[in-house]
Scaffold this motif. Structure first.
Motif, short mmCIF file in Angstrom:
data_model
loop_
_atom_site.label_atom_id
_atom_site.label_comp_id
_atom_site.label_asym_id
_atom_site.label_seq_id
_atom_site.Cartn_x
_atom_site.Cartn_y
_atom_site.Cartn_z
N THR A 24 0.92 -1.12 -0.11
CA THR A 24 0.12 0.04 -0.11
C THR A 24 0.74 1.27 0.08
N PRO A 25 0.86 2.29 -0.96
CA PRO A 25 1.74 3.44 -1.05
C PRO A 25 1.63 4.09 0.21
N GLY A 26 2.64 4.59 0.55
CA GLY A 26 2.84 5.19 1.83
C GLY A 26 3.16 4.50 3.18
N CYS A 67 6.58 1.80 0.59
CA CYS A 67 5.82 1.52 -0.49
C CYS A 67 5.70 2.88 -1.18
N LEU A 68 6.03 3.18 -2.34
CA LEU A 68 5.94 4.37 -3.13
C LEU A 68 4.33 4.63 -3.89
N GLY A 69 3.98 5.68 -3.96
CA GLY A 69 2.87 5.88 -4.79
C GLY A 69 3.16 6.64 -5.99
N SER A 70 2.03 7.14 -6.63
CA SER A 70 2.24 7.82 -7.84
C SER A 70 3.25 8.69 -7.97
N TYR A 72 5.13 6.05 -9.01
CA TYR A 72 5.92 4.85 -8.96
C TYR A 72 5.09 3.81 -8.00
N TYR A 73 3.84 3.77 -8.25
CA TYR A 73 2.91 2.91 -7.81
C TYR A 73 3.34 1.46 -7.64
N TYR A 75 6.11 0.50 -6.14
CA TYR A 75 7.57 0.24 -5.91
C TYR A 75 7.89 0.52 -4.44
#
Length: 98
Positions: A24-26, A67-70, A72-73, A75
């Motif tokens: 999950t991003p962030g 966990c990175l988001g947009s 780089y979703y 990644y």
């Protein structure tokens, strides 16, 4: 020339980031949790290599990854290796070092 410049910029931008489909991003995940989710046999070693960190059993289980988001979703980026112990905080929460 223009295409090679764009390719070089994209490569540099993605350095240090590797894909993790089920994060999950962030949120911060410990390596142990990412391995439990599956499909991390190349993700974690590549993230270590990109960050200059040794790929060994201790680091794979004790390291934290963001966990990175947009844009780089999906990644992940290596954050740190826990020197004492790591805490799996559960679904929807950041894992952390104790």
């Amino acid at each position: 020339m223009f295409k090679s410049t764009i390719a070089s910029i994209a490569t540099l931008t993605l350095a240090g980031f590797t894909a993790a489909k089920d994060c999950t991003p962030g949120l911060v995940y410990c390596g142990y949790t990412l391995y439990a989710k599956g499909n991390c046999d190349s993700i974690i070693p590549q993230s270590f290599a990109d960050s200059g960190v040794g790929n060994n059993d201790y680091n794979r289980n004790q390291a934290n990854f963001l966990c990175l988001g947009s844009p780089y979703y999906g990644y992940v980026q290596f954050k740190q290796v826990c020197t004492r112990s790591r805490v799996d905080a559960g679904a929807g929460e950041n894992d952390y070092c104790a």
